[in-house]
Scaffold this motif. Structure first.
Motif, PDB file in Angstrom:
ATOM      1  N   ALA A  46      12.960   1.160  -6.065  1.00 13.88           N
ATOM      2  CA  ALA A  46      12.893   0.773  -4.627  1.00 13.88           C
ATOM      3  C   ALA A  46      11.584   1.065  -3.983  1.00 13.88           C
ATOM      4  O   ALA A  46      10.599   0.240  -3.642  1.00 13.88           O
ATOM      5  CB  ALA A  46      13.887   1.062  -3.794  1.00 13.88           C
ATOM      6  N   ILE A  47      11.035   2.352  -4.440  1.00 12.44           N
ATOM      7  CA  ILE A  47       9.935   3.003  -4.123  1.00 12.44           C
ATOM      8  C   ILE A  47       8.563   2.295  -4.666  1.00 12.44           C
ATOM      9  O   ILE A  47       7.627   1.804  -4.005  1.00 12.44           O
ATOM     10  CB  ILE A  47       9.701   4.402  -4.160  1.00 12.44           C
ATOM     11  CG1 ILE A  47      10.707   5.341  -3.213  1.00 12.44           C
ATOM     12  CG2 ILE A  47       8.286   4.978  -3.839  1.00 12.44           C
ATOM     13  CD1 ILE A  47      10.574   5.140  -1.634  1.00 12.44           C
ATOM     14  N   GLU A  48       8.804   2.012  -6.054  1.00 13.87           N
ATOM     15  CA  GLU A  48       7.819   1.280  -6.715  1.00 13.87           C
ATOM     16  C   GLU A  48       7.823  -0.324  -6.097  1.00 13.87           C
ATOM     17  O   GLU A  48       6.599  -0.758  -5.889  1.00 13.87           O
ATOM     18  CB  GLU A  48       7.983   1.216  -8.122  1.00 13.87           C
ATOM     19  CG  GLU A  48       7.145   0.320  -8.888  1.00 13.87           C
ATOM     20  CD  GLU A  48       5.547   0.437  -8.620  1.00 13.87           C
ATOM     21  OE1 GLU A  48       4.871  -0.409  -8.899  1.00 13.87           O
ATOM     22  OE2 GLU A  48       5.217   1.658  -8.576  1.00 13.87           O
ATOM     23  N   ALA A  49       9.015  -0.811  -5.695  1.00  9.43           N
ATOM     24  CA  ALA A  49       9.076  -2.158  -5.117  1.00  9.43           C
ATOM     25  C   ALA A  49       8.160  -2.458  -3.697  1.00  9.43           C
ATOM     26  O   ALA A  49       7.584  -3.300  -3.456  1.00  9.43           O
ATOM     27  CB  ALA A  49      10.306  -2.850  -5.008  1.00  9.43           C
ATOM     28  N   VAL A  50       8.406  -1.371  -3.126  1.00 10.53           N
ATOM     29  CA  VAL A  50       7.736  -1.003  -1.621  1.00 10.53           C
ATOM     30  C   VAL A  50       6.308  -1.234  -1.832  1.00 10.53           C
ATOM     31  O   VAL A  50       5.515  -1.895  -1.200  1.00 10.53           O
ATOM     32  CB  VAL A  50       8.349   0.057  -0.740  1.00 10.53           C
ATOM     33  CG1 VAL A  50       7.130   0.179   0.445  1.00 10.53           C
ATOM     34  CG2 VAL A  50       9.805  -0.186  -0.413  1.00 10.53           C
ATOM     35  N   ALA A  57       0.390  -7.544  -0.156  1.00 10.34           N
ATOM     36  CA  ALA A  57      -0.204  -7.580   1.117  1.00 10.34           C
ATOM     37  C   ALA A  57      -1.601  -6.983   1.429  1.00 10.34           C
ATOM     38  O   ALA A  57      -2.154  -7.124   2.492  1.00 10.34           O
ATOM     39  CB  ALA A  57       0.669  -6.932   2.390  1.00 10.34           C
ATOM     40  N   ALA A  58      -2.438  -6.735   0.349  1.00 11.28           N
ATOM     41  CA  ALA A  58      -3.570  -6.192   0.372  1.00 11.28           C
ATOM     42  C   ALA A  58      -3.606  -4.854   1.212  1.00 11.28           C
ATOM     43  O   ALA A  58      -4.814  -4.470   1.592  1.00 11.28           O
ATOM     44  CB  ALA A  58      -4.616  -7.019   0.721  1.00 11.28           C
ATOM     45  N   ASP A  59      -2.564  -4.262   1.414  1.00 10.57           N
ATOM     46  CA  ASP A  59      -2.663  -2.717   1.970  1.00 10.57           C
ATOM     47  C   ASP A  59      -2.416  -1.782   0.959  1.00 10.57           C
ATOM     48  O   ASP A  59      -1.612  -1.369   0.701  1.00 10.57           O
ATOM     49  CB  ASP A  59      -1.534  -2.613   2.912  1.00 10.57           C
ATOM     50  CG  ASP A  59      -1.585  -1.418   3.860  1.00 10.57           C
ATOM     51  OD1 ASP A  59      -2.417  -0.359   3.306  1.00 10.57           O
ATOM     52  OD2 ASP A  59      -0.863  -1.281   4.762  1.00 10.57           O
ATOM     53  N   TYR A  65      -0.044   5.176  -1.433  1.00  9.17           N
ATOM     54  CA  TYR A  65       0.561   6.372  -1.019  1.00  9.17           C
ATOM     55  C   TYR A  65       2.246   6.406  -1.422  1.00  9.17           C
ATOM     56  O   TYR A  65       2.533   7.629  -1.691  1.00  9.17           O
ATOM     57  CB  TYR A  65       0.945   6.164   0.789  1.00  9.17           C
ATOM     58  CG  TYR A  65       1.789   7.240   1.217  1.00  9.17           C
ATOM     59  CD1 TYR A  65       1.437   8.511   1.499  1.00  9.17           C
ATOM     60  CD2 TYR A  65       2.973   6.847   1.727  1.00  9.17           C
ATOM     61  CE1 TYR A  65       2.446   9.708   2.013  1.00  9.17           C
ATOM     62  CE2 TYR A  65       3.690   7.764   2.163  1.00  9.17           C
ATOM     63  CZ  TYR A  65       3.394   8.981   2.533  1.00  9.17           C
ATOM     64  OH  TYR A  65       4.428   9.796   2.851  1.00  9.17           O
ATOM     65  N   TYR A  66       2.885   5.344  -1.257  1.00  5.56           N
ATOM     66  CA  TYR A  66       4.106   5.261  -1.953  1.00  5.56           C
ATOM     67  C   TYR A  66       4.149   5.555  -3.518  1.00  5.56           C
ATOM     68  O   TYR A  66       5.030   6.262  -4.033  1.00  5.56           O
ATOM     69  CB  TYR A  66       4.866   4.163  -1.418  1.00  5.56           C
ATOM     70  CG  TYR A  66       5.324   3.932   0.155  1.00  5.56           C
ATOM     71  CD1 TYR A  66       6.196   5.179   0.646  1.00  5.56           C
ATOM     72  CD2 TYR A  66       4.703   3.308   0.872  1.00  5.56           C
ATOM     73  CE1 TYR A  66       6.358   5.180   1.817  1.00  5.56           C
ATOM     74  CE2 TYR A  66       5.111   3.349   2.333  1.00  5.56           C
ATOM     75  CZ  TYR A  66       5.967   4.156   2.614  1.00  5.56           C
ATOM     76  OH  TYR A  66       6.098   4.203   4.121  1.00  5.56           O
TER      77      TYR A  66
END
Length: 222
Positions: A46-50, A57-59, A65-66
């Motif tokens: 889930a962390i990798e998916a986030v 989203a180009a962020d 960070y995640y």
């Protein structure tokens, strides 16, 4: 509008890692437990998916960070979940080597084509299930009993996408259960892997979750 929500959930997951406290997991009918290694699998994916969500989203700052949180958590899992003989990964970190559980949450890595857990984890788990925990009608869900859910047996087909002999064994067991079960429920999905008997007759029947038997069709590995 969902960015803050995604961060909230990702931060919550990280706060629970690497040793999640006592809580229910998908196998909630067996009661809550702490340090559930299969639950950690889902959390790290889930962390990798986030991270990928924010990357799309180009962020890239938030994505990086995640993603930077994953290596030490994965390292902890690989070192503490594995049995002392290296044969398989335990149900909980702190249990002895006789414990095991189906790491069906690994399937999400193959469906989404993200990369967190190394290939050897998949190979090691499937090999252990087939050679050490193999009953006539399937692989038990974990060491707490001899029952299985049809969908999780089917989910193993996806995990064994590159192991044709293992797939033949798994699908053969599913067919044998459906063909030989003494229970008269339509394709029940909670049954005893030794007797083929449907458990809790009148429930766990013809549910949508049984669609996981098609897991192999969803595997998306480059």
């Amino acid at each position: 509008p969902y960015f803050d929500v995604m961060k909230t959930w990702a931060d919550f997951i990280l706060s629970e890692m690497p040793m999640p406290p006592k809580q229910l997991c998908t196998d909630d009918f067996e009661g809550p437990e702490a340090n559930n290694t299969n639950l950690v699998v889902k959390s790290l994916l889930a962390i990798e998916a986030v991270a990928r969500f924010f990357e799309y989203a180009a962020d890239h700052t938030t994505a990086n960070y995640y993603r930077s949180k994953l290596p030490p958590l994965l390292d902890f899992w690989l070192k503490n979940a594995i049995a002392s003989d290296g044969s398989h990964y335990k149900r909980e970190y702190n249990l002895d080597d006789s414990s095991f559980s189906l790491k069906y949450n690994l399937l999400y890595q193959l469906i989404t084509n993200i990369s967190v857990f190394p290939d050897e984890v998949f190979a090691k788990e499937i090999s252990y299930y087939i050679t050490k925990q193999n009953n006539e009608y399937g692989i038990p869900l974990n060491d707490r009993g001899t029952f299985q859910l049809t969908e999780y047996q089917g989910g193993l087909l996806g995990l064994a996408y590159n192991m044709p002999e293992a797939r033949e064994t798994l699908i053969g067991q599913l067919y044998k259960f459906a063909d030989q079960t003494p229970s008269r429920d339509p394709f029940g999905d909670r049954y005893d892997t030794k007797t083929g008997e449907q458990l809790r007759a009148g429930s766990f029947i013809a549910r949508a979750t049984i669609g996981e038997i098609y897991s192999l069709l969803l595997v998306n590995v480059a």
